[in-house]
Design a protein around this motif. Structure first.
Motif: not given
Lengths: 72, 319, 444
Positions: B62-63, B66-67, B70-71, B108, B223-224, B227-228, B231-233
């Protein structure tokens, strides 16, 4: 003794430079000839720049001919 | 390798992220067993043995979601759950549009609710197999991406798979077909492996589509990792470094028994792979007129040995 | 982007205060360029990292992008450097982490019971913001149109219009350049001046900025309760209505509606917020370009808006005007008039490119190369002389003195030109004192 002059440093192509030298005699401002493409204008202020720009514009206008300007 | 050129030159990152969540109840149930076994034993925790349960996993996910939203204001998301026997959309529901209507909750909240209430949607039927219907989930996601691309042409889609179950070799053909169509449309397929073993299907998928393949070492920090890395587009992938695989196991499975083969027979018309000789191709129906001498004492085909003949092509075909 | 320029110009305290607000942090995060966002994401969960190690994030070929992105992040004070380590601004980091856990994402309460009849539709909101902003632009180009006092003041203080000798308002060269920019740059330019006036009146520029960022998270087409705003925000609402950013029926109406302009403001391009496919298609038709420029320098503008035609007449000689079409020619005279007013050739070319008719763009050439080249040539014609404020030194006593002074000037980065045969040295105006002192000290 080193001479110091404050003003504007001009860079342009050789024909324009010759024209500027010619104009400087007419409009009475001091130009120092450095080399083929560089000049130094002593005490350059706004009005002198405007005058130079105006003269250049006139010169360009004299040498441009266009058909489009006439409305049909 | 055929890669069609994409219009990824312009600098923007509006993305459509389709998440395929592996919700195989057997695999997650196994995970609970593994975790409780670990707490009983007194062995020190190795780096590769930190595991998380489904609820913790949902929190991390979910985190991440969410991110992602948000981006970019125009980012879109879809969540598909790949269950035993079927695949279904968790978000958006088939009759719902991407935006939230006036009285409903935020995106969410909806996704979170659906994920936590999965047990109500999974039906108890006679399950013969214990493998998730991954190929169905992939096909659903590709169809959804196709639809959204027609509506919003500038959006850049990608698929993200979170996998915990082992590969089902019966789905090899359909999964490969999906992978090829994703490759044709330049849709990267990212994978995050939460199980102990690697998945050959997903390795091949990520490698062929230029996606990211990752097996996090410490799952409690999931989640780390998400996220890192994930999430790369599509635009940034050309400029930044992404985790890729050095070597991929590209062995195929045979079409007749769905076993992995190193050496086999290939039909020269439709390129389907067989582990043993037959007089006609079962996929395209071509008759093979060439008779092949097969030694009777043949070892199992999945182990390459020096006595084996190299791949026999059934070349002569009747027209 | 203009917003980043403005933010980079704020000092550390202001930025820290700005980053205290949750929504501001999110708004800034999503306005960063894609690579910037990825860097922030990588730093989000860790405390600090060696700057050298970040080099492995980017591929070899994109080192330039790597440097530029980091510079931008440092300028915005999102990253702080501590000897060799860099870390994310801690307030910013904390706020983003907080908002990650927030599943509700509610900025202001929206009303859910208002009847559909009373609420303006999305089309009406778009129409309102369009007409409102056109009024602002008309104020620039034609001073006789009905005036909005706030906007007039802003235009004057940002040097887009000025009072000439007769007390009449006239447009300045800055104003011409302003007219040719895209709408979001225009809005931000005025907003920045507005922020300064608010700072003088209420000392709360940061609060206004936070309010603007919050507004960009609202949903188009929904009404929000005015009662939830602070006192300052309520007073700002009427001003924002004049910009066309907010719609509120009357000053004491309990609901206000954000328009597409404010929601797209932070990203700088008109968003296609996926509300409904039909409205999206209708919108894209309205926003399409309208200019066709041919290789014989003729320009056809498929528009009936006086504003657009008057914008075009800044650099095009208009010939005919029809109900849905205006015809003109790009001539040397018309371009020269524009150049004299301070518009650059690049601005003209960008303007035509942005507003090119979709048929022209599809065919491949929104603006023919011939015409683009010629406009640039006409500009170069006027700019044949390069001016720079300088000081000239000649009559050096010795060659050594001359060479040493040249070397010294180069060290101080003041050197512009030197002529060895005539022993002439030209340096930048600011270097007069240091060079004189140097000469006097060493060779006086």
């Amino acid at each position: 003794m080193v001479h110091v002059f404050k003003g504007l440093f001009l860079e342009c192509d050789p024909p324009t430079k010759q024209f500027l030298l010619f104009v400087s005699k007419q409009e009475h401002f001091e130009l120092i000839d450095i080399d083929e493409t560089h000049l130094f204008l002593q005490g350059g202020n706004e009005s002198t720049i405007a005058t130079i720009q105006r003269c250049i514009d006139e010169l360009q206008n004299r040498n441009t001919y266009s058909v489009f300007d006439q409305d049909k | 390798m055929v890669i069609i050129e994409s219009t990824d030159e312009e600098e923007y990152d509006t993305s459509l992220l389709v998440i395929i969540v592996d919700t195989n109840i057997y695999s997650w149930g196994n995970r609970i067993l593994q975790m409780s076994n670990k707490t009983e034993s007194t062995s020190s925790t190795k780096l590769g043995s930190s595991l998380i349960g489904f609820n913790t996993f949902v929190e991390h996910l979910m985190v991440f979601i969410n991110l992602h939203l948000m981006l970019n204001q125009e980012n879109q998301i879809a969540v598909i759950s790949s269950q035993i026997g079927e695949a279904r959309f968790l978000f958006p529901e088939p009759h719902q549009s991407q935006s939230t209507k006036s009285e409903q909750k935020s995106i969410q909240n909806i996704i979170l609710g659906k994920l936590l209430h999965l047990d109500t949607t999974i039906k108890e039927t006679n399950q013969e197999s214990t493998s998730s219907n991954f190929s169905a989930a992939l096909s659903l996601s590709l169809c959804y991406i196709n639809r959204i691309k027609k509506e919003v042409p500038i959006i850049r889609p990608r698929i993200f798979v979170l996998n915990i179950s082992p590969d089902a070799s019966s789905q090899y053909i359909s999964v490969m077909n999906c992978i090829f169509s994703a490759q044709k449309q330049s849709i990267p397929l990212d994978t995050c492996i939460l199980s102990q073993q690697d998945s050959t299907f997903l390795q091949q998928a990520s490698h062929l589509t230029n996606g990211i393949y990752l097996k996090p070492q410490r799952q409690e920090n999931l989640s780390q990792y998400l996220i890192s890395t994930f999430l790369m587009d599509t635009y940034s992938r050309k400029l930044l470094q992404c985790p890729t695989l050095k070597s991929v196991d590209y062995r195929a499975t045979c079409f007749c028994h769905k076993r992995i083969v190193d050496i086999g027979f290939v039909c020269s018309v439709c390129l389907s792979i067989f582990c043993s000789y037959s007089s006609s191709c079962s996929t395209c129906g071509t008759k093979f007129s060439l008779k092949i001498e097969i030694p009777k004492s043949r070892k199992s085909l999945s182990q390459p040995s020096s006595q084996e003949q190299p791949t026999n092509n059934k070349d002569k075909v009747e027209y | 982007m203009k917003i980043f320029q403005y933010l980079s110009s704020l000092n550390q305290e202001d930025l820290d205060q700005l980053y205290k607000d949750n929504w501001t942090c999110q708004a800034i995060l999503r306005s960063l360029p894609p690579i910037g966002k990825q860097f922030i994401l990588k730093l989000l969960m860790i405390d600090s990292i060696e700057f050298e190690q970040t080099k492995i994030w980017t591929q070899e070929i994109s080192n330039q992008v790597h440097r530029e992105t980091f510079k931008k992040l440092f300028d915005l004070k999102l990253l702080t450097k501590n000897k060799t380590c860099i870390q994310l601004n801690s307030i910013f980091q904390h706020n983003i982490k907080q908002s990650l856990m927030d599943m509700e994402h509610r900025v202001f309460s929206s009303d859910t019971t208002v009847k559909e009849l009373k609420a303006p539709t999305i089309d009406e909101l778009d129409q309102f913001s369009k007409t409102q902003w056109e009024k602002v632009l008309y104020l620039l180009s034609d001073e006789k149109s009905d005036s909005i006092p706030l906007i007039s003041e802003l235009l004057q203080s940002s040097n887009l219009t000025s009072r000439d000798g007769n007390g009449q308002l006239a447009i300045t060269s800055e104003g011409f350049k302003f007219l040719l920019k895209d709408i979001y740059t225009q809005i931000w330019t005025l907003l920045i001046v507005y922020l300064d006036t608010i700072e003088k009146k209420y000392k709360s520029r940061i609060e206004l900025l936070c309010f603007l960022f919050k507004l960009s998270f609202l949903q188009l087409g929904r009404g929000y309760l005015v009662s939830e705003l602070t006192q300052l925000q309520k007073t700002l609402l009427t001003d924002l209505k004049q910009f066309g950013l907010i719609y509120i029926k009357s000053n004491d109406n309990p609901y206000f509606y954000p328009t597409r302009l404010i929601i797209s403001l932070t990203t700088g391009k008109t968003l296609s917020l996926m509300q409904d496919i039909k409205t999206e298609q209708a919108l894209s038709q309205k926003e399409q370009g309208y200019i066709i420029l041919e290789t014989n320098y003729r320009l056809y503008a498929y528009t009936s808006s006086s504003l657009q035609i008057s914008l075009l007449s800044l650099f095009v000689k208009m010939l005919y005007r029809l109900p849905n079409l205006a015809v003109g020619i790009v001539t040397r005279e018309s371009i020269r008039m524009a150049l004299i007013h301070g518009i650059t050739a690049d601005q003209i070319i960008d303007f035509i490119r942005h507003n090119a008719h979709p048929n022209a763009t599809l065919a491949g050439t929104p603006i023919p190369d011939v015409v683009a080249e010629q406009v640039k040539l006409w500009e170069a014609e006027r700019n044949c002389v390069d001016y720079s404020k300088a000081v000239l030194y000649n009559s050096f006593p010795t060659l050594d003195c001359f060479n040493a002074t040249v070397k010294y000037a180069k060290e101080l980065n003041l050197f512009i030109y030197s002529n060895d045969s005539k022993k002439i040295l030209v340096i930048d105006e600011s270097g007069n004192e240091p060079i004189r002192n140097y000469i006097r000290k060493n060779f006086g």
